[in-house]
Design an enzyme around this catalytic site. Sequence first.
Site, short mmCIF file in Angstrom:
data_model
loop_
_atom_site.label_atom_id
_atom_site.label_comp_id
_atom_site.label_asym_id
_atom_site.label_seq_id
_atom_site.Cartn_x
_atom_site.Cartn_y
_atom_site.Cartn_z
N LEU A 491 38.55 34.06 34.81
CA LEU A 491 37.96 35.52 35.68
C LEU A 491 36.46 35.11 36.29
O LEU A 491 35.54 35.68 37.18
CB LEU A 491 37.08 35.91 34.31
CG LEU A 491 38.04 36.83 33.63
CD1 LEU A 491 37.65 37.17 31.96
CD2 LEU A 491 38.97 37.52 34.92
N HIS A 492 36.08 33.55 36.54
CA HIS A 492 34.97 33.20 37.02
C HIS A 492 33.59 34.00 37.20
O HIS A 492 33.26 34.89 37.32
CB HIS A 492 34.89 33.58 38.57
CG HIS A 492 35.08 32.38 39.86
ND1 HIS A 492 35.80 33.04 41.05
CD2 HIS A 492 36.33 31.91 39.66
CE1 HIS A 492 36.35 31.71 41.68
NE2 HIS A 492 36.15 31.04 41.08
N ALA A 671 34.66 39.79 38.84
CA ALA A 671 34.52 40.50 39.91
C ALA A 671 36.36 39.92 40.36
O ALA A 671 36.90 39.52 40.95
CB ALA A 671 34.26 40.95 41.31
N HIS A 672 36.30 38.41 40.06
CA HIS A 672 37.89 37.74 40.26
C HIS A 672 38.46 37.69 39.00
O HIS A 672 38.13 36.56 38.20
CB HIS A 672 37.12 36.10 40.98
CG HIS A 672 36.32 36.85 41.94
ND1 HIS A 672 34.77 35.52 42.39
CD2 HIS A 672 35.75 37.14 43.41
CE1 HIS A 672 34.31 36.30 43.46
NE2 HIS A 672 34.93 37.18 43.70
N GLN A 673 39.69 37.77 39.40
CA GLN A 673 40.44 37.42 38.68
C GLN A 673 41.52 37.04 38.41
O GLN A 673 42.68 37.30 39.48
CB GLN A 673 41.65 39.11 36.98
CG GLN A 673 40.16 39.51 36.92
CD GLN A 673 39.76 40.67 38.41
OE1 GLN A 673 40.50 41.22 38.81
NE2 GLN A 673 38.82 40.60 38.29
#
Length: 738
Positions: A491-492, A671-673
Site C-alpha cells: 500500500l505504500h 493512494a497506491h494499492q
Amino acid sequence: MDAIDIGAPTPTPLPDAPAKDFMTDAQWETLYALLDGVLPCITSTTSSDVKDKNSGILLSDTEFEALIDDCTAALSNPPSRLKIKEYLEFRPSQDENFRDDCLRSLAIVPQRNQLIKILNLLGGHAGSMLLTGYWTPITQQPTKVREAILKSWATSRLTPLRVLAKALAQMAQKANAIHSPYFREISGYSDVPKDWKPVEGYDYNFVQAPAGTGVHEITTDVVIVGSGCGGAVSAKNIAEAGHKVLVVDKGYHFPPSQLPMTQASGSHHLYDAGGVFFSDSSSMGIACGGCWGGGGTVNWSVCFRLQDYVREEWAAAGLPLFTSSDFDDSMDRVWDFIGASKDTIRQNPRNQALLEGAQKLGWKGGVVEQNTGGKEHYCGQCHLGCGSAEKRGPSVAWLPAAGDAGAEFMEGFAVDRVVFAEDGVTAVGVEGTWTARDENGGVHAPQNTRTQRRVVIKAKKVIISGGSMWSPVILTKSGIKNPNVGKHLHLHPVNLVSAIFGNKDLASWEGGIITSYVDEFENLDGKGHGVKLEPVVNVTWRDGIDAKLLALKYRHIGTFIVLTRDRDTGRVYSDPRKGTPRVQYDTSDFDREHTIEGIIALAKICYVTGATEIRPHLNHLEPFVASDGGKRQAEHQAGKDPEFTDPEFAAWIKKLRVVDNQGPTVMWMSAHQMGSCRMSADEDTGVVDMKGKVWGANNLYVADASVFPSASGVNPMVTVMSLADWISRGVASELAGG
C-alpha cells in the site's frame, strides 16, 4: 478543443442521503455532542450571538478579543474581526450539511456497529462513567468537557479510545472542510482552478442494454473489466491490433465540463467507498478511483519510471521480463504517449519548499515529470477530476485512442464473476449487472429507479483490470482457488507532516499537487526499502480550539508525505455480506521505522525553509515552535544538519525519534494499492504468470497494479501502464495466432 467560458463546472448532484435509522435519535445526539468537542463553538462570556453558553467553549472578553487578534495577525489577508468572530462562534455540529456528510460517511463504513455500541454506552450514566470518567452523559456536559474527553481519548492507554478519537476527528474535519460556510471565504480555498474554462472531451458512445427481464448477451473478442490505467492501455493496444474490444466499468464517465467536482460530489462519484476504504483495524485509509478512467482520472500526474534496483529485484524472483529490452520498450511507448515531461512545470510554493529544503540539506531530489503533454497544467484540483483535459490519463488519451480504433465501452456495469466453459478453466466471458443513467442522463437517482439488466459478455479473452482492490475480489467470486489471490497487498503506507509558514501565502490548492520529490532515503535497508518525500494537502487535530485555528490558517500550511516502500504486506478479501473489498493491513514495525526516518527528514526540510510551526501527524508529540521566533532557522547554513546546530530542535527531534507511529491510532493513508494478484515464476507463489495469464486458467488475464511482484516504491501509474502494454500486446498476438 474549443473553449467557451461559462465560469464553473456543471454541478454533479449527490444521491439522496441514506436513511439515518441505523442509529436512534439519542445516539445521533450523542455523536453530535462528541463532534462539538472536535470543532467547538468558541465564544466569550458576554457574547449576545450565542444563546446557550453550554454549547461553546467560554472565554473571557479579554481572552476572546486576544484570540481574534492572534487570528488576524496570523493571516496574510485577514477578513474583518466580525467575520473571524462569526467563524469562531460557528457550531458545525448543528449545520445540516455537516450532519448530512457525517451520515453519508457512517452509512458505508464497516466499523459502524462498533461506534453504535459506544454511543449507546455513552447515553447512560454507567457507560458514561466507564468511558469518560463522568457520571453525567456527554450530551449534558458543557462543550469544554466534551473537548477534554476527546483529548483524553486521543492520548489514552486504551487503543479503542484512541481509535475512536481519531475517527471522530477525521469525520468532523472532512465534513467541515467541505461544508463550512466560513472556511472557503476565510482561507480562499476553491474547488475550481483559477480561469477555469470548459473544454470538449472525447464523445463516448456507451453501449446500452435494452430494458428487459432476461439476461442480455453481448459478444466480443476481448472484454476488459476496468477502465483505469491497466484496462485503458490494454484496450488501445488490442483494438489497434484489429480485434473487437469491449471495456466495461462499474463507474461512470464525467466529461471535462463537470470537472473538477466539488469535494462532496467528487468523494461519491469519483472514488470508491465514498472517498476512502478503511482497513479492518481502522489503521489505514485507502483512496482509489471508482469512476470511468479509474485512478488515472483522480491521480496527480506523477510520472516515475520503475527504478533499476526494483526491476532487478523482480527479475531475480524469476521474472526476467523486468530487466529486458521488451520492458524498456513498453516504458518508452507509455512515456511518449502520455507526454511525460518536466519542461514546462511551474512549482507552487509547497513544491518549491521541498526542493529548496533538499538543496539546503544537500539531499537528492528533483522535479517529477507530469503526463500533461508538455503543458504547464498549474492545477491543484486533479484529485477531483481534470477539467482542462490536459492530464493524459485513461479517459483523455488511451480510451479515446482505443475508441478511434473501434473499441466499445460500457459504463455502469458491475462485474460479479468470470464465466468459464464446461471444463471450469477456460474463461469465456463475464457476468454482472448493468445500471443505466436516469432519463436526464444523471447518476444520482436511486438505482432501483433506473433501468437495470443482468448482462453476460461472451469473449475469447478476458482481462481483469479492476485494480488491487477489486481484481482479487472478482477472481475469488469467479471460483479461482489459488490461495495467493488477495494476498501480498502492498500500500505504500504514508504518514504526514504539516507546517505553518508564518503568514506566507502557500495556497496549496493552486498549482500541481506533486511536482517535486526527495529520494535521499529510498534505500534505507540496502535492499531497496525506504521512503520518498512528496508534497500533499492535509491537516491534523490536537484539540478543538487548535483545530479551528489551524483551519483558519489553511492558506499558510504546507503538508508533505512520507511514502514508504513497504516490505511487508496485507490482504484483500470479499466482504461476506456486501461482496465489496475488505482490507487487512497494519504497517509492520520494519516499515514504520523507515517512515519515522522520513518524518524526521521532512521536519528538517520544514525547519530550513522557515516553517514557524512543524506538526507531524503523530500522537503525543507537541509541534515544534522555535522559542527564539525563528532566529536560528534564519541563520542556518546550507549543508548543515539542523539537528546538530540547534539544541532546541535537536531535543524535539529526540522526542520524535521515539514517538509511536503505530496504527490504528495514528493516521496512515494510501493512494497506491499493489500486488494482490502478483506476477510470479510459478503458481505456488503468485496469481499470474509473466504474460499476465492467471495460473491454472485459460484465456484469463490480469493487467493492473495488482500484478506487481512487490511494491514499486514510486507512484505506480507508469509501471501499471507499462505492464499493461506488455500483457495486452501478448494477448493481441495470441488472438492473431502468434
